[in-house]
Enzyme design. Structure first.
Site, short mmCIF file in Angstrom:
data_model
loop_
_atom_site.label_atom_id
_atom_site.label_comp_id
_atom_site.label_asym_id
_atom_site.label_seq_id
_atom_site.Cartn_x
_atom_site.Cartn_y
_atom_site.Cartn_z
CD GLU A 259 18.14 -5.54 -19.70
OE1 GLU A 259 17.03 -5.11 -19.31
OE2 GLU A 259 18.31 -6.06 -20.81
CB CYS A 296 14.51 -3.69 -18.47
SG CYS A 296 14.53 -3.80 -20.26
#
Length: 519
Positions: A259, A296
């Site tokens: 990620e 994020c």
């Protein structure tokens, strides 16, 4: 070596945790793992896999629950150390600890239910013409030892006992964790808690290992070791891509579920800005600055259509940013990258700094910043939309509906995208939603993306460069699928089959039998 105790003396290869608010070194020294020590951890994991892969869902569930119990037993010591190493408030860390133990227990429930193995049975058809069909039975089986990299921005929930570790252990895979050097003491405490759970549950010693290191060599040694069969990573695009490339170069390439960067665009449609533009501006800035922008899912990009309402929205957002307070970022390196990123972005053609919080004398405080640009400038320079990790965002002004759609079409892959609009307006912009569906893993209506629920339906992933595999998620129970592979058993005697595939279905799980789902 793995899970070595914190020492009181330094060596040439040792390092300390750093308080990001003050720059002061914290008590305890942590040894940089050698290549030989990493190899030993990986080889022990491979030996442990022989036994651990055969553990039942109930046995693995008990192990995950024991990890949660051991983490909770650390009490305030864990939270105090995590606060010192991250600068995050105790309330946030208390919630993150609950998220960490909660997801371990969620996977435990998922394992006990058991249907995640996706059992499929096609019974034999010996009389079928022109050829008989054999008895075919398929289910998911664990891949093998997994390398996990702790994230900087979540010292608990995306770290040593975070979602990657929980899902890999749930799948039946031993784990070797590379602790993030920003919070080595926190990582050590959690790693020791997991080791206590390994012992309490009578599991092989190599089921879990923790290694420390500040250099890329430690991480590369994990990825390149032949015993490692998959990798989970949360961090920067540069770091994730380097690991992905290294894994692809191996004699036996392995999957890397990384990620990486995402600016999570938010589209504010015209009518909703007319109705509640001021309130949305404040909520937007609150989302941008939440946790010093170090999520994020931070909304680093917003898109509006030029109008007087959009002008008001920008004015109110600018006021909110100006009134916001700088705060310590997670590390000096992250602060440096953020400052350099804002400097580079503000110098790009067509980009202006609309508002900035007042700077303070500090070690590594991030200054909230709001920038603006036009759709023409963004379309001419897609780098404007790249992530600057921290409390900042760029508002893109589109001259028309068509330009707004053009911006959406040119977006790279992101974790999330949000559309704010009235009920009628959302129907009018259905084509925008169709475009964004192809760009992200999670699409939101009238809600900011900075909360990520740990659940069965959550998707936390997206097309590259948000992740290296858009089919995967790092949050929620579907994360287990990253660390399993399908195996088909043909014409096996019932006694040799896993319980999940036996004819009597002793586990009472849902299975696809001759094309029909049944229990």
């Amino acid at each position: 070596m793995t899970n070595a105790p914190i020492t009181n003396t330094s060596s040439a290869e040792s390092f300390q945790g750093i308080n990001p608010a003050t720059g002061e070194s914290l008590p305890g020294f942590f040894e940089e793992a050698t290549t030989a020590e990493v190899a030993q951890a990986c080889e022990l994991a491979a030996k442990a896999f022989i036994d651990y892969r055969k553990k039942s869902g109930a046995e693995k569930a008990q192990f995950l629950e024991q990890i949660a119990t051991e983490i909770e037993a650390l009490g305030d010591e864990l939270l105090t150390r995590a606060q010192a190493e991250s600068g995050l408030p105790l309330a946030r860390l208390t919630g993150e600890r609950g998220r960490t133990t909660g997801q371990l227990r969620l996977f435990a429930e998922y394992l006990r239910e058991g249907s995640w193995v996706n059992a499929r049975i096609d019974t034999a058809l010996p009389d079928r013409q022109p050829l008989p069909r054999p008895d075919l039975r398929q289910m998911l089986r664990p891949l093998g030892p997994v390398g996990v990299f702790g994230a900087s921005n979540f010292p608990l929930a995306f770290s040593v006992a975070g979602g990657d570790t929980a899902s890999a252990l749930a799948a039946g895979c031993p784990v070797v964790v590379k602790a993030h050097p920003a919070h080595p003491g926190t990582s050590q405490l959690v790693g020791e808690a997991i080791q206590r759970a390994v012992t309490a549950c009578g599991l092989p010693a190599g089921t879990f290992a923790l290694v420390h290191g500040r250099t890329t060599a430690v991480g590369m040694a994990i990825v390149e070791h032949p015993s490692i069969k998959a990798v989970g990573f949360t961090g920067s695009l540069r770091g994730g891509k380097a690991l992905f490339d290294a894994a692809a170069r191996r004699p036996e390439p392995i999957p890397v579920y990384a990620e990486m960067g995402s600016t999570n665009p938010v589209f504010f449609l015209p009518k909703i800005l007319q109705e509640k533009g001021g309130a949305l501006a404040l909520a937007y800035v609150n989302s941008v600055t939440l946790g010093v922008g170090q999520f994020c899912t931070n909304p680093g990009l917003a898109v509006v259509q030029q109008s007087s309402e959009a002008d008001t929205f920008l004015q109110e957002a600018g006021k909110a940013v100006t009134a916001s307070q700088p705060a310590a970022m997670l590390t000096q390196g992250i602060h440096r990258a953020f400052t350099e990123g804002i400097g580079k972005l503000s110098q790009a053609e067509g980009v202006q700094v609309l508002a900035q919080a007042t700077a303070v004398e500090s070690f590594a405080h991030g200054i909230p910043t709001l920038l603006t640009t036009t759709a023409d400038a963004l379309l001419g320079n897609p780098h404007i939309a790249e992530e600057v990790f921290g409390p900042s965002s760029v508002v893109v002004e589109a001259g028309s509906r068509e330009q707004l759609l053009a911006v959406a079409r040119e977006l790279e892959g992101h974790l999330t995208a949000t559309v704010y609009g009235t009920e009628d307006e959302l129907l009018e912009y259905a084509d925008l939603l169709e475009i964004l569906e192809q760009k992200v893993g999670r699409l939101l209506i009238n809600g900011f993306p900075t909360g990520v629920e740990v659940s069965h339906a959550m998707q936390h992933g997206g097309p590259y460069p948000a992740t290296t595999d858009s089919r995967s998620t790092s949050v929620g129970t579907n994360a287990i699928l990253r660390f399993a592979r399908p195996v088909c058993y043909q014409n096996f005697p019932d006694a040799l089959l896993p319980d999940e595939l036996k004819t009597a279905n002793p586990l009472r799980i849902q299975r696809l039998v001759d094309g029909k789902w049944s229990n």
